[in-house]
Design an enzyme around this catalytic site. Structure first.
Site, PDB file in Angstrom:
ATOM      1  N   LYS A  62      -5.079  23.722  -0.714  1.00 64.25           N
ATOM      2  CA  LYS A  62      -4.694  22.761   0.661  1.00 64.25           C
ATOM      3  C   LYS A  62      -3.511  24.583   0.927  1.00 64.25           C
ATOM      4  O   LYS A  62      -3.968  24.154   2.516  1.00 64.25           O
ATOM      5  CB  LYS A  62      -3.542  22.231  -0.047  1.00 64.25           C
ATOM      6  N   GLN A 106       2.363  15.974  -4.956  1.00 59.95           N
ATOM      7  CA  GLN A 106       0.709  16.099  -5.221  1.00 59.95           C
ATOM      8  C   GLN A 106       1.190  14.570  -6.566  1.00 59.95           C
ATOM      9  O   GLN A 106       2.156  14.915  -7.521  1.00 59.95           O
ATOM     10  CB  GLN A 106       0.489  17.620  -5.945  1.00 59.95           C
ATOM     11  N   ASP A 129      -0.448  11.993   3.517  1.00 61.98           N
ATOM     12  CA  ASP A 129      -1.324  11.737   3.036  1.00 61.98           C
ATOM     13  C   ASP A 129      -2.343  10.062   2.946  1.00 61.98           C
ATOM     14  O   ASP A 129      -2.605   9.700   2.425  1.00 61.98           O
ATOM     15  CB  ASP A 129      -0.648  11.387   1.567  1.00 61.98           C
TER      16      ASP A 129
END
Length: 294
Positions: A62, A106, A129
């Site tokens: 990422k 995460q 997200d």
């Protein structure tokens, strides 16, 4: 057999890389345009707790993707013994930081964490997200803004096939909050008739065999037999499973499904690349909402 399936090609691999590269190019151009107007670069903050090897790889990928398109990324790393209170305080600080437009925690988190509590603490406008109840609720009400990245990426892939979605029967294998449930909402929004299957579903083979579109997201290698796939169906394999041999496979028996499907995503090289590309899109969108042009 329906007309759409009968007219569809067979055995086409739906690769993620060229589609993801096109999305990244669009994001990079938009970021450059923002900077030319004197607007701040989109900023993404990632929180990583613990030392899960897969998470380390995802976070590194990422960061590289952000760098490639001009997004400013920052990593906040905590060891596995960190208390939830410490991470919640960091989230509060990031929510208040005008240089941060997107926040990502995460997963998986260590066992002392309540994932829902963490997600709920993120400012919905920075929830790149797309997991916050506010953003999922907007998707359910057909007013999406920040959409869950993997389903969003899948919708981008589906659009590249040229296959009309309206009126198609889509079967989703798996009902997680991250993929299965929002995927159903995305396909409903596109005009599909949606069947969601899960661990309590009876006769999964029959359900899959009726599908014009199959999205397999259960996290079980080879769960969906290739023989179940209807001729001409479009197959999206979200599963990423590492076998004892070290080989990475999806939830679908790829080789057996390939000649039956019109399009099918490979694992690896399919949906995962689109998830990252969608994260970049969401970060740009969040920046446009929080730091709009005059």
């Amino acid at each position: 057999m329906d007309t759409a399936s009968a007219a569809a090609p067979r055995g086409q691999r739906l690769e993620g890389k060229p589609i993801a590269d096109a999305v990244k190019a669009q994001v990079a151009a938009a970021v450059a345009a923002r900077q030319a107007q004197g607007l701040p670069r989109p900023g993404l903050a990632v929180i990583l707790v613990g030392d899960d090897p897969a998470s380390e790889i995802y976070v590194r990928n990422k960061a590289r993707a952000c760098e490639a398109v001009g997004i400013a990324s920052q990593l906040h790393r905590y060891d596995g013994n960190t208390t939830p209170a410490e991470v919640l305080r960091k989230l509060d600080a990031l929510n208040a930081d005008p240089a941060v437009h997107g926040i990502l925690v995460q997963s998986p988190l260590p066992p002392q964490f309540d994932a829902d509590e963490i997600i709920d603490r993120i400012d919905p406008q920075k929830d790149v997200d797309g997991f916050h109840p506010y953003n999922l609720g907007r998707l359910a009400q057909r007013r999406p803004i920040l959409r869950p990245c993997t389903p969003k990426g899948i919708m981008t892939m589906l659009s590249q096939t040229g296959r009309p979605l309206r009126g198609q029967h889509a079967v989703i294998v798996g009902a997680s909050n991250h993929v299965g449930r929002p995927m159903g909402l995305e396909l409903l929004l596109a005009g599909c008739t949606v069947t969601s299957t899960h661990k309590f579903t009876r006769d999964l083979a029959t359900q899959v065999g009726r599908a014009d579109i199959v999205v397999a997201a259960a996290g079980r290698p080879g769960l969906v037999a290739g023989a179940w796939i209807k001729e001409g169906a479009l197959v999206i394999d979200v599963g990423i499973n590492r076998l004892p041999s070290g080989k990475v496979v999806g939830d679908v028996e790829f080789e057996a499904a390939l000649p039956r499907a019109s399009y099918i995503t490979p694992v690896p090289g399919g949906v995962g690349l689109m998830t990252v590309a969608s994260l970049l899109e969401n970060t740009l969108l969040a920046a446009e909402q929080l730091s709009p042009a005059a």
